[in-house]
Design an enzyme around this catalytic site. Structure first.
Site, PDB file in Angstrom:
ATOM      1  N   ARG A   1       0.852  -1.203   0.000  1.00 24.46           N
ATOM      2  CA  ARG A   1       0.000   0.000   0.000  1.00 24.46           C
ATOM      3  C   ARG A   1       0.878   1.240   0.000  1.00 24.46           C
ATOM      4  O   ARG A   1       0.624   2.199  -0.717  1.00 24.46           O
ATOM      5  CB  ARG A   1      -0.962   0.022   1.206  1.00 24.46           C
ATOM      6  CG  ARG A   1      -1.636   1.383   1.371  1.00 24.46           C
ATOM      7  CD  ARG A   1      -2.871   1.405   2.267  1.00 24.46           C
ATOM      8  NE  ARG A   1      -2.770   0.584   3.448  1.00 24.46           N
ATOM      9  CZ  ARG A   1      -1.989   0.842   4.508  1.00 24.46           C
ATOM     10  NH1 ARG A   1      -1.235   1.923   4.546  1.00 24.46           N
ATOM     11  NH2 ARG A   1      -1.960   0.010   5.532  1.00 24.46           N
TER      12      ARG A   1
ATOM     13  N   LYS B   1      -8.965   5.939 -19.208  1.00 22.79           N
ATOM     14  CA  LYS B   1      -9.308   6.435 -20.538  1.00 22.79           C
ATOM     15  C   LYS B   1      -8.105   6.354 -21.479  1.00 22.79           C
ATOM     16  O   LYS B   1      -7.635   5.266 -21.737  1.00 22.79           O
ATOM     17  CB  LYS B   1      -9.879   7.850 -20.401  1.00 22.79           C
ATOM     18  CG  LYS B   1     -10.888   8.008 -19.224  1.00 22.79           C
ATOM     19  CD  LYS B   1     -12.154   7.200 -19.403  1.00 22.79           C
ATOM     20  CE  LYS B   1     -13.040   7.147 -18.168  1.00 22.79           C
ATOM     21  NZ  LYS B   1     -13.388   8.411 -17.538  1.00 22.79           N
TER      22      LYS B   1
HETATM   23  C1  PLP Z   1     -13.839   8.881 -16.264  1.00 27.68           C
HETATM   24  C2  PLP Z   1     -13.486  10.235 -15.823  1.00 27.68           C
HETATM   25  C3  PLP Z   1     -13.191  10.505 -14.478  1.00 27.68           C
HETATM   26  C4  PLP Z   1     -13.329   9.461 -13.379  1.00 27.68           C
HETATM   27  O1  PLP Z   1     -12.410   8.439 -13.523  1.00 27.68           O
HETATM   28  P1  PLP Z   1     -12.691   6.906 -13.078  1.00 27.68           P
HETATM   29  O2  PLP Z   1     -11.439   6.213 -13.486  1.00 27.68           O
HETATM   30  O3  PLP Z   1     -13.911   6.452 -13.807  1.00 27.68           O
HETATM   31  O4  PLP Z   1     -12.907   6.924 -11.605  1.00 27.68           O
HETATM   32  C5  PLP Z   1     -12.815  11.788 -14.143  1.00 27.68           C
HETATM   33  N1  PLP Z   1     -12.725  12.770 -15.078  1.00 27.68           N
HETATM   34  C6  PLP Z   1     -13.005  12.548 -16.374  1.00 27.68           C
HETATM   35  C7  PLP Z   1     -12.891  13.663 -17.346  1.00 27.68           C
HETATM   36  C8  PLP Z   1     -13.393  11.276 -16.781  1.00 27.68           C
HETATM   37  O5  PLP Z   1     -13.699  11.070 -18.084  1.00 27.68           O
END
Ligand code: PLP
Length: 381
Positions: free
Chosen positions: A51, A201
């Protein structure tokens, strides 16, 4: 890895030192929780418990700091876990935050339903107008939050201009760089204090991992965030770290193709009779086009558009698409389509962040642009 190297080189090499034991050119997945000590307190490689730190996560964190031009990178279990850690580090009861009027729905929910209960209040501002941000600031403002391009309306905020507002107000500027990625946009060089990512993403890039990151511009704040990362515990696991590190190596070539394909798709949509508006910062008529051209290397892979016939027509387009997979999320090599009003942004319905009902959002992938355009043409009917 020297900071002098170009982005493409850092993406592949930063943090990726050959394994000292075997020479493996890719950092191994250290799937381990604890480390043998040579006598009490005698740590071999500085690691004691995963951790607190894990070598695969360290490799990713070093890479993140290098490619964002920051002093410290930290990897989390999700983008929202990273945001939660950041907010609980920077805020205290009585603090005030300025948030954008088209933030990611989950970010807004975190402010409105979680953080606010801890005695922190927020103002919603159109961050594409630096004067509106300045007007929303008060003497308790600790954080100005910016997302550019924004989700799902692709609004553009002038990062350098808002950094000036933040500096004058004595607040920290946080930039969610998820839509652009550090290849297209470098918020720290433009004055941001912290960069936030959903690694889920473009950074991961293959729709196979959920992760998040914080990159701090200065070492002191980086240290404070690292302390909270360990104290709160929502760290990225070794395999997830490894997947993201692997994804980042191809980020530059992927983003180039995402941007090329999105530009072609946006241009096709502007000519379609059933499309009433196309939201893409690469289009000269986009209100943020000039600023995007100044602060981004290219305009990215996200395109939103509004459909004639309202909500039902927009939902129909989503349902009819074949090559564009109907699904939430974005930034993977495969193209996705979704209806923000009923899907990703359902949590902001009825708030100042509500999105138009006739809106469709595309995450344009790196397939053949011709195939993607043919699919959209058939989906629009
Ligand atoms: C998906 C997203 C998040 C959140 O991220 P997670 O990995 O789903 O927790 C935050 N900001 C933007 C612009 C996103 O597209």
């Amino acid at each position: 890895m020297s900071d002098q190297h170009s982005f493409e080189t850092l993406a592949i090499h930063a943090g990726n030192t050959a394994d000292p034991l075997t020479g493996a050119v890719v950092p191994p997945i250290y799937q381990v929780s604890t480390y043998k000590q040579d006598g009490v307190g005698g740590l071999r490689g500085g690691y004691e418990y995963s951790r607190s730190a894990n070598p695969t996560r360290t490799a990713l964190e070093e890479n993140l700091a290098a490619i964002e031009g920051g002093r410290r990178g930290l990897a989390f279990a999700s983008g929202l876990a990273a945001e939660d850690c950041l907010l609980r580090t920077l805020l205290h009861p009585g603090a005030h935050v300025v948030i954008p009027n088209d933030a990611y729905g989950g970010t807004f929910r975190l402010f409105a339903k979680v953080v606010q209960r801890w005695g922190v209040d927020y103002s919603v501002a159109d961050t594409s107008d630096p004067a509106a941000v300045r007007a929303a600031v008060n003497d308790r403002t600790k954080v100005i939050w910016v997302e550019t391009p924004s989700n799902p309306l692709l609004g553009i905020t002038d990062i350098a201009a808002v950094a000036d507002v933040a500096r004058t107000a004595g607040a920290r500027l946080v930039v969610d760089n998820t839509f652009a990625s550090p290849y297209l946009q470098q918020p720290i060089a433009l004055g941001a204090d912290v960069v936030v990512h959903s690694l889920t993403k473009y950074m991961g890039g293959h729709s196979d991992v959920v992760g998040g990151a914080l990159i701090a511009a200065d070492a002191e704040l980086g240290e404070e965030l690292a302390y909270h990362q360990n104290a709160m515990g929502a760290v990225a696991g070794p395999f997830d770290s490894w997947l993201v590190l692997r994804g980042i190596k191809t980020l530059p070539v992927r983003m180039d193709r995402h941007s090329e394909n999105a530009a072609k798709v946006a241009e096709l949509l502007t000519r379609h009779p059933k499309v009433t508006q196309v939201l893409y910062p690469g289009l000269p008529e986009h209100p943020g086009h000039e600023i995007a051209a100044k602060q981004m290397k290219a305009f990215g892979g996200m395109v939103s558009f509004r459909v004639q016939g309202g909500e039902e027509a927009a939902v129909e387009v989503c349902n009819r698409a074949k090559l564009f997979t109907l699904g939430e999320s974005l930034g993977g090599v495969e193209s996705l389509v979704e209806h923000p009003g009923r899907m990703t942004h359902a949590s902001v319905a009825g708030s100042a962040l509500e999105v138009p009902a006739d809106l469709v959002r595309l995450s344009v992938g790196i397939e053949s642009a011709d195939d993607l355009m043919a699919d959209l043409t058939q989906a629009l009917g």
